[in-house]
Write a protein that holds these residues in place. Structure first.
Motif, PDB file in Angstrom:
ATOM      1  N   PRO A  91       1.008  -1.350   0.067  1.00 16.94           N
ATOM      2  CA  PRO A  91       0.083   0.007  -0.092  1.00 16.94           C
ATOM      3  C   PRO A  91       0.785   1.270   0.120  1.00 16.94           C
ATOM      4  O   PRO A  91       0.738   2.327  -0.708  1.00 16.94           O
ATOM      5  CB  PRO A  91      -0.761  -0.060   1.268  1.00 16.94           C
ATOM      6  N   GLU A  92       2.030   1.169   0.727  1.00 16.36           N
ATOM      7  CA  GLU A  92       2.837   2.354   0.785  1.00 16.36           C
ATOM      8  C   GLU A  92       3.374   2.841  -0.656  1.00 16.36           C
ATOM      9  O   GLU A  92       3.356   3.845  -1.074  1.00 16.36           O
ATOM     10  CB  GLU A  92       4.068   2.297   1.469  1.00 16.36           C
ATOM     11  N   SER A 123      -8.962  -3.597   5.943  1.00 12.06           N
ATOM     12  CA  SER A 123      -7.855  -2.454   5.867  1.00 12.06           C
ATOM     13  C   SER A 123      -8.352  -1.042   5.234  1.00 12.06           C
ATOM     14  O   SER A 123      -7.843  -0.378   4.971  1.00 12.06           O
ATOM     15  CB  SER A 123      -6.647  -2.893   5.195  1.00 12.06           C
ATOM     16  N   PRO A 126      -8.212   2.207   7.137  1.00  8.56           N
ATOM     17  CA  PRO A 126      -6.700   2.816   7.188  1.00  8.56           C
ATOM     18  C   PRO A 126      -6.050   3.120   5.747  1.00  8.56           C
ATOM     19  O   PRO A 126      -5.525   4.158   5.737  1.00  8.56           O
ATOM     20  CB  PRO A 126      -5.967   1.719   7.532  1.00  8.56           C
ATOM     21  N   LEU A 127      -6.478   2.074   4.793  1.00  7.97           N
ATOM     22  CA  LEU A 127      -5.951   2.521   3.375  1.00  7.97           C
ATOM     23  C   LEU A 127      -6.357   3.731   2.706  1.00  7.97           C
ATOM     24  O   LEU A 127      -5.688   4.732   2.391  1.00  7.97           O
ATOM     25  CB  LEU A 127      -5.898   1.275   2.646  1.00  7.97           C
ATOM     26  N   LYS A 133      -4.329  11.192   3.133  1.00  9.63           N
ATOM     27  CA  LYS A 133      -3.539  11.968   4.010  1.00  9.63           C
ATOM     28  C   LYS A 133      -2.301  12.462   2.847  1.00  9.63           C
ATOM     29  O   LYS A 133      -1.648  13.568   3.283  1.00  9.63           O
ATOM     30  CB  LYS A 133      -2.827  11.238   5.135  1.00  9.63           C
ATOM     31  N   TRP A 198     -13.187  14.371  11.048  1.00 12.08           N
ATOM     32  CA  TRP A 198     -12.047  14.074  11.595  1.00 12.08           C
ATOM     33  C   TRP A 198     -10.963  13.423  10.721  1.00 12.08           C
ATOM     34  O   TRP A 198      -9.802  13.843  10.851  1.00 12.08           O
ATOM     35  CB  TRP A 198     -12.119  12.973  12.656  1.00 12.08           C
ATOM     36  N   MET A 202      -7.066  15.438   9.505  1.00 16.45           N
ATOM     37  CA  MET A 202      -5.939  14.709  10.106  1.00 16.45           C
ATOM     38  C   MET A 202      -4.727  15.338   9.283  1.00 16.45           C
ATOM     39  O   MET A 202      -4.787  15.925   8.253  1.00 16.45           O
ATOM     40  CB  MET A 202      -6.073  13.259   9.432  1.00 16.45           C
TER      41      MET A 202
ATOM     42  N   THR B  17      -9.842  -3.199  13.343  1.00 13.37           N
ATOM     43  CA  THR B  17     -11.235  -3.205  13.536  1.00 13.37           C
ATOM     44  C   THR B  17     -12.193  -4.161  14.103  1.00 13.37           C
ATOM     45  O   THR B  17     -13.292  -4.055  14.152  1.00 13.37           O
ATOM     46  CB  THR B  17     -12.172  -2.441  12.548  1.00 13.37           C
ATOM     47  N   CYS B  19     -11.612  -7.757  13.029  1.00 15.59           N
ATOM     48  CA  CYS B  19     -12.020  -8.741  12.083  1.00 15.59           C
ATOM     49  C   CYS B  19     -11.099  -9.883  12.549  1.00 15.59           C
ATOM     50  O   CYS B  19     -10.254  -9.820  13.483  1.00 15.59           O
ATOM     51  CB  CYS B  19     -11.815  -8.568  10.620  1.00 15.59           C
ATOM     52  N   LYS B  21      -8.500 -11.571  11.569  1.00 22.16           N
ATOM     53  CA  LYS B  21      -7.204 -11.558  11.463  1.00 22.16           C
ATOM     54  C   LYS B  21      -6.573 -10.908  12.817  1.00 22.16           C
ATOM     55  O   LYS B  21      -5.376 -11.152  13.448  1.00 22.16           O
ATOM     56  CB  LYS B  21      -6.619 -10.798  10.342  1.00 22.16           C
ATOM     57  N   ILE B  48     -11.175   3.621  15.188  1.00 21.20           N
ATOM     58  CA  ILE B  48     -10.617   4.141  14.038  1.00 21.20           C
ATOM     59  C   ILE B  48      -9.621   5.265  14.099  1.00 21.20           C
ATOM     60  O   ILE B  48      -8.431   5.198  13.739  1.00 21.20           O
ATOM     61  CB  ILE B  48     -11.297   4.091  12.779  1.00 21.20           C
ATOM     62  N   GLU B  49     -10.101   6.130  14.770  1.00 23.02           N
ATOM     63  CA  GLU B  49      -9.406   7.600  14.997  1.00 23.02           C
ATOM     64  C   GLU B  49      -8.224   7.113  15.814  1.00 23.02           C
ATOM     65  O   GLU B  49      -6.910   7.615  15.118  1.00 23.02           O
ATOM     66  CB  GLU B  49     -10.148   8.640  15.725  1.00 23.02           C
ATOM     67  N   MET B  52      -5.721   5.488  13.359  1.00 26.31           N
ATOM     68  CA  MET B  52      -5.066   6.396  12.310  1.00 26.31           C
ATOM     69  C   MET B  52      -4.028   7.134  12.839  1.00 26.31           C
ATOM     70  O   MET B  52      -3.087   7.615  12.125  1.00 26.31           O
ATOM     71  CB  MET B  52      -5.977   7.183  11.722  1.00 26.31           C
ATOM     72  N   SER B  53      -3.802   7.282  14.213  1.00 28.21           N
ATOM     73  CA  SER B  53      -2.809   8.014  14.724  1.00 28.21           C
ATOM     74  C   SER B  53      -1.656   7.517  14.537  1.00 28.21           C
ATOM     75  O   SER B  53      -0.470   8.185  14.641  1.00 28.21           O
ATOM     76  CB  SER B  53      -3.081   8.593  16.322  1.00 28.21           C
ATOM     77  N   ASN B  55      -0.547   6.074  11.646  1.00 27.26           N
ATOM     78  CA  ASN B  55       0.184   6.245  10.258  1.00 27.26           C
ATOM     79  C   ASN B  55       0.181   4.987   9.656  1.00 27.26           C
ATOM     80  O   ASN B  55       1.213   4.673   8.799  1.00 27.26           O
ATOM     81  CB  ASN B  55       1.226   6.968  10.346  1.00 27.26           C
ATOM     82  N   ILE B  56      -0.624   3.874   9.915  1.00 27.21           N
ATOM     83  CA  ILE B  56      -0.689   2.659   9.218  1.00 27.21           C
ATOM     84  C   ILE B  56      -1.367   2.757   8.030  1.00 27.21           C
ATOM     85  O   ILE B  56      -2.517   3.508   7.949  1.00 27.21           O
ATOM     86  CB  ILE B  56      -0.721   1.443  10.096  1.00 27.21           C
ATOM     87  N   MET B  57      -1.450   1.810   7.159  1.00 27.97           N
ATOM     88  CA  MET B  57      -2.506   1.728   6.121  1.00 27.97           C
ATOM     89  C   MET B  57      -2.931   0.416   6.061  1.00 27.97           C
ATOM     90  O   MET B  57      -3.907   0.191   5.032  1.00 27.97           O
ATOM     91  CB  MET B  57      -1.851   2.216   4.728  1.00 27.97           C
ATOM     92  N   SER B  58      -2.384  -0.477   6.702  1.00 26.55           N
ATOM     93  CA  SER B  58      -3.354  -1.740   6.574  1.00 26.55           C
ATOM     94  C   SER B  58      -3.204  -2.422   8.151  1.00 26.55           C
ATOM     95  O   SER B  58      -2.424  -2.522   8.750  1.00 26.55           O
ATOM     96  CB  SER B  58      -2.709  -2.796   5.650  1.00 26.55           C
ATOM     97  N   THR B  59      -4.582  -3.300   8.267  1.00 31.89           N
ATOM     98  CA  THR B  59      -4.479  -3.807   9.684  1.00 31.89           C
ATOM     99  C   THR B  59      -4.763  -5.011   9.443  1.00 31.89           C
ATOM    100  O   THR B  59      -4.846  -5.604   8.426  1.00 31.89           O
ATOM    101  CB  THR B  59      -5.801  -3.397  10.288  1.00 31.89           C
ATOM    102  N   SER B  71       2.597  -4.182  10.229  1.00 29.99           N
ATOM    103  CA  SER B  71       1.214  -3.808   9.567  1.00 29.99           C
ATOM    104  C   SER B  71       0.790  -4.542   8.391  1.00 29.99           C
ATOM    105  O   SER B  71       1.836  -4.739   7.560  1.00 29.99           O
ATOM    106  CB  SER B  71       1.148  -2.361   9.367  1.00 29.99           C
TER     107      SER B  71
END
Lengths: 352, 85
Positions: A91-92, A123, A126-127, A133, A198, A202, B17, B19, B21, B48-49, B52-53, B55-59, B71
């Motif tokens: 993703p990055e 995901s 977050p993605l 962002k 929110w 960000m 969130t 699931c 995994k 979720i907030e 997001m603090s 800075n990741i893109m996958s959970t 991540s």
């Protein structure tokens, strides 16, 4: 005794990691070799059974014994390859490739990247936020978000294995077109204001890639993990799907579905898409239904539209996205994608 | 004056969130930390907030003592073990 067995097996199991290139070459050769034996194998098994080969049961069984290992082999190979490819397109990296790029081209790239970037629906949020962002335009992010779950390797492999490359190719073309156009349209609507507050607040980030150097052996591991994850979960659906297909081949009358989903029925496409909305299954689960519909006279464009609607317009994903998108934007997303699917369904029905 | 904190207990957060995994990741970390006899304070972050603090893109993602160590997907067993060396 056990210790001696372990002493033999463990070094063997680590061969892929110690000699990745050799392993890959050998695996490909073995795979192709096995693939050639599939038809003879299925005939051999049916011979062994007390069934007349020429009968309906005989053909249904041969279909089952040929297609089951065939689909499993194809799926394992494709998932393995995609697992390895996914390790490149994190993703990055995808985000870095898309950040700040001009729309139009970026939509196209996003849709294609959606195929090769690993994506799990949990995901999605977050993605999505990560993309926004870093300055990936909203419409481009949506192109990615539409293509990623819908145009996935499991769906494509199964379609290819069971219906041939034309159907798989068609699904791919339809999926990408919808992802690109719908994403672009949403981008043009300039709905950035409809992101949840929110999210808008960000802090921005720079899209960087921290290149953690992965070796070929690491990528092989990623492939193995993907096979373990996906094939282990999906194989029961595949068996059911093939059994259904086998049954249909023998037993259900032709043109059964033509009255509901045939080309002459103009409302078939929108109704199918609407039907697909409350339904949600993974790509493998929808295949038995696709098989049944196609075999009994439904038009191809309609059936693929239905399949896409089931996978792409899923209530669970909408609920998850509600955390980041205001209702208007979700409704717009939904509407544009549904319209896209319907349109593409019509076009392909007309063209084929 | 110098202040320093004696960190005996690893603070581990699993971000996700909810699931399967994420649950499997949590269980994996619990099992291995027990196996290695390491004390941890494990927290599941589902908001979720807050997620997001980081800075990741996958959970699922794993944060140990404030640093994101993983991540995306369930971490490999060998990776989790390396956190408790």
């Amino acid at each position: 005794m056990q210790a001696q067995l372990k002493a033999l097996i463990i070094p063997l199991l680590s061969i892929p990691n110690r000699h990745p290139r050799l392993f890959l070459v050998t695996a490909v050769i073995i795979w192709f070799g096995l693939y050639q034996t599939l038809i003879p194998f299925s005939e051999y098994v049916v011979d062994l059974l007390p069934v007349d080969r020429a009968s309906r049961l005989g053909s249904a069984l041969q279909f089952f014994f040929y297609d089951t290992p065939k689909v499993l082999m194809l799926l394992t190979a494709v998932v393995m390859v995609m697992g390895m490819v996914n390790s490149y397109f994190t993703p990055e990296r995808t985000r870095a490739l898309l950040a700040g790029r001009r729309e139009g081209i970026a939509n196209g790239m996003a849709a294609c990247l959606g195929i090769v970037t690993p994506f799990c629906s949990c995901s999605a949020v977050p993605l999505f936020i990560g993309f926004v962002k870093a300055g990936v335009p909203l419409g481009v992010t949506f192109s990615f978000l539409i293509s990623a779950p819908m145009v996935n390797e499991v769906a494509l492999t199964l379609l290819f294995a069971l219906f041939g490359w034309k159907v798989a190719g068609l699904y791919l073309a339809m999926g990408l077109s919808i992802a690109i156009v719908a994403g672009w349209v949403i981008g043009q609507l300039r709905m950035e204001a409809h992101l949840e507050d929110w999210v808008k607040n960000m802090p921005k980030v720079r899209a960087e890639i921290n290149e953690s150097e992965l070796t070929l052996s690491d990528r092989l591991d990623a492939g193995f993990a993907a096979v373990h994850d996906i094939v282990a979960k999906v194989w029961p659906y595949i068996l059911v799907g093939i059994a259904v297909g086998a049954g249909i081949h023998g037993y259900v009358p032709e043109d059964f579905m033509a009255s509901f989903m045939g080309k002459e029925v103009w409302w078939a496409v929108p109704v199918s898409v609407l039907l697909g909305v409350p339904m949600y299954t993974n790509a493998a689960g929808i295949i038995p239904i696709v098989e049944a519909l196609l075999a009994k006279g439904a038009a191809l464009g309609t059936v693929l539209a239905f399949m896409m609607s089931v996978i792409a317009l899923s209530l669970p994903e909408m609920i998850i996205l509600r955390k980041v998108l205001k209702p208007t934007l979700i409704a717009t997303f939904f509407g544009v994608v549904a319209a896209g699917i319907i349109l593409v369904g019509y076009v392909f029905n007309a063209v084929l | 004056m110098l202040f320093y904190k004696e960190i005996d207990v690893k603070e581990i957060k699993v971000l996700g969130t909810g699931c399967t995994k994420c649950q499997l990741t949590t269980r994996l970390i619990q099992d291995i930390s027990k196996e290695k006899g390491v004390d941890i304070a494990l927290e599941k972050v589902e908001d979720i907030e807050k997620i997001m603090s980081y800075n990741i893109m996958s959970t699922p993602a794993v944060v140990i003592d404030g640093l994101v160590v993983h991540s995306g997907g369930i971490p490999a067993k060998s990776k989790v073990e390396s956190w408790f060396q």
